[in-house]
Design an enzyme around this catalytic site. Structure first.
Site, PDB file in Angstrom:
ATOM      1  N   GLU A 106       0.843  -1.212   0.000  1.00 21.53           N
ATOM      2  CA  GLU A 106       0.000   0.000   0.000  1.00 21.53           C
ATOM      3  C   GLU A 106       0.867   1.247   0.000  1.00 21.53           C
ATOM      4  OE1 GLU A 106      -3.009   1.179  -0.072  1.00 21.53           O
ATOM      5  OE2 GLU A 106      -4.456  -0.108   0.937  1.00 21.53           O
ATOM      6  N   ASP A 110      -4.990   5.590   5.612  1.00 16.69           N
ATOM      7  CA  ASP A 110      -5.558   6.738   6.320  1.00 16.69           C
ATOM      8  C   ASP A 110      -6.611   6.194   7.280  1.00 16.69           C
ATOM      9  OD1 ASP A 110      -6.667   9.086   7.139  1.00 16.69           O
ATOM     10  OD2 ASP A 110      -7.246   9.820   5.183  1.00 16.69           O
ATOM     11  N   PHE A 159      -2.830  16.076   4.566  1.00 15.27           N
ATOM     12  CA  PHE A 159      -2.869  15.570   3.193  1.00 15.27           C
ATOM     13  C   PHE A 159      -1.480  15.695   2.569  1.00 15.27           C
ATOM     14  CE2 PHE A 159      -3.706  15.557  -1.346  1.00 15.27           C
ATOM     15  CZ  PHE A 159      -4.515  14.433  -1.446  1.00 15.27           C
ATOM     16  N   ARG A 172       2.623  12.656  -8.238  1.00 11.23           N
ATOM     17  CA  ARG A 172       2.959  11.235  -8.050  1.00 11.23           C
ATOM     18  C   ARG A 172       4.443  11.021  -8.321  1.00 11.23           C
ATOM     19  NH1 ARG A 172      -1.735   8.194  -7.474  1.00 11.23           N
ATOM     20  NH2 ARG A 172      -3.489   8.755  -8.795  1.00 11.23           N
TER      21      ARG A 172
HETATM   22  P1  5GP Z   1      -8.153   4.949   3.467  1.00 13.05           P
HETATM   23  O1  5GP Z   1      -9.113   3.989   2.834  1.00 13.05           O
HETATM   24  O2  5GP Z   1      -7.094   4.279   4.309  1.00 13.05           O
HETATM   25  O3  5GP Z   1      -8.842   6.058   4.210  1.00 13.05           O
HETATM   26  O4  5GP Z   1      -7.437   5.743   2.298  1.00 13.05           O
HETATM   27  C1  5GP Z   1      -6.595   5.135   1.435  1.00 13.05           C
HETATM   28  C2  5GP Z   1      -6.448   5.875   0.133  1.00 13.05           C
HETATM   29  O5  5GP Z   1      -6.805   7.267   0.210  1.00 13.05           O
HETATM   30  C3  5GP Z   1      -4.983   5.840  -0.247  1.00 13.05           C
HETATM   31  O6  5GP Z   1      -4.672   4.667  -0.961  1.00 13.05           O
HETATM   32  C4  5GP Z   1      -4.830   7.119  -1.043  1.00 13.05           C
HETATM   33  O7  5GP Z   1      -5.173   6.892  -2.390  1.00 13.05           O
HETATM   34  C5  5GP Z   1      -5.851   8.071  -0.427  1.00 13.05           C
HETATM   35  N1  5GP Z   1      -5.207   8.934   0.587  1.00 13.05           N
HETATM   36  C6  5GP Z   1      -5.344   8.888   1.938  1.00 13.05           C
HETATM   37  N2  5GP Z   1      -4.602   9.837   2.536  1.00 13.05           N
HETATM   38  C7  5GP Z   1      -3.978  10.518   1.541  1.00 13.05           C
HETATM   39  C8  5GP Z   1      -3.047  11.618   1.522  1.00 13.05           C
HETATM   40  O8  5GP Z   1      -2.654  12.196   2.534  1.00 13.05           O
HETATM   41  N3  5GP Z   1      -2.624  12.027   0.289  1.00 13.05           N
HETATM   42  C9  5GP Z   1      -3.028  11.442  -0.871  1.00 13.05           C
HETATM   43  N4  5GP Z   1      -2.534  11.940  -2.008  1.00 13.05           N
HETATM   44  N5  5GP Z   1      -3.895  10.396  -0.893  1.00 13.05           N
HETATM   45  C10 5GP Z   1      -4.351   9.939   0.300  1.00 13.05           C
END
Ligand code: 5GP
Length: 188
Positions: A106, A110, A159, A172
């Site tokens: 991964e 988050d 973020f 990216r």
């Molecule tokens: P989760 O399901 O754990 O809340 O979020 C996972 C996905 O959200 C990650 O794979 C990513 O694509 C996006 N994401 C979560 N936090 C961030 C962040 O701080 N920056 C970016 N660019 N994407 C994030």
């Protein structure tokens, strides 16, 4: 591009390319040791598109263990800097993982919602084991029911962009990791 190229878009630089590479190398050494006694079948790395492209490429090349690289894509409907919470699969694996050892790779965890969905989905296919490696983890992830065995860096709840993580498709290809300055979202 590196941090200096986009310094005015970042409110904070968190990790340099070198710091990330060093940490991924340490995790690769640990993973090699952990899978040394499971060499009867090649490990399957499952990367989550698109964010895990960089960490997958770096981890795979640092491993001395044989591995296959597979990809899944999961959409979380919506865009911007928060996820909507509704998930659906967009791309599936191209191999049967029954009886195989899987390591999910991964970019960032988050809330952990994407990861729990993915791990449940993979476990339902009867693999020998499923473990998780993530480059970055935010504090909320503590509530995630999935055990994450390999963590690159625990980062603040902000973020971030770089090392595969985007904002509106950008950053990216930033080699390091930084906190995106909120003025960038304001620009639209
Ligand atoms: P989760 O399901 O754990 O809340 O979020 C996972 C996905 O959200 C990650 O794979 C990513 O694509 C996006 N994401 C979560 N936090 C961030 C962040 O701080 N920056 C970016 N660019 N994407 C994030």
């Amino acid at each position: 591009m590196d941090i200096a190229d986009v310094a005015s878009d970042l409110s904070q630089a968190l990790y340099s390319d070198q710091q990330i590479q060093d940490r991924i190398a340490q995790l690769a050494t640990q993973i090699d040791a952990d899978y040394a006694d499971r060499a009867d079948q090649d490990l399957i790395l499952v990367g989550v598109l698109n964010g895990a492209v960089m960490v997958m490429a770096d981890l795979a090349r640092k491993l001395k263990t044989h591995c296959q690289m597979e990809w899944m894509a999961i959409s979380s409907y919506g865009s911007g800097t928060t996820s909507s919470g509704v998930l659906r699969p967009l791309k599936d694996l191209s191999v049967d993982v029954t009886g195989r050892h899987i390591l999910v790779v991964e970019d960032i965890i988050d809330t952990g919602l994407t990861l729990s969905y993915l791990v449940d989905n993979l476990r339902s296919r009867g693999p020998a084991s499923v473990e998780v490696m993530t480059a970055f983890r935010k504090p909320e992830a503590i509530k995630c029911p999935v055990d994450v065995k390999y963590v690159g860096f625990d980062i603040p709840a902000q973020f971030v962009v770089g090392y595969g993580l985007d904002y509106a498709g950008r950053y990216r290809n930033l080699t390091g990791l930084g906190v995106l300055d909120p003025k960038v979202y304001a620009q639209g």
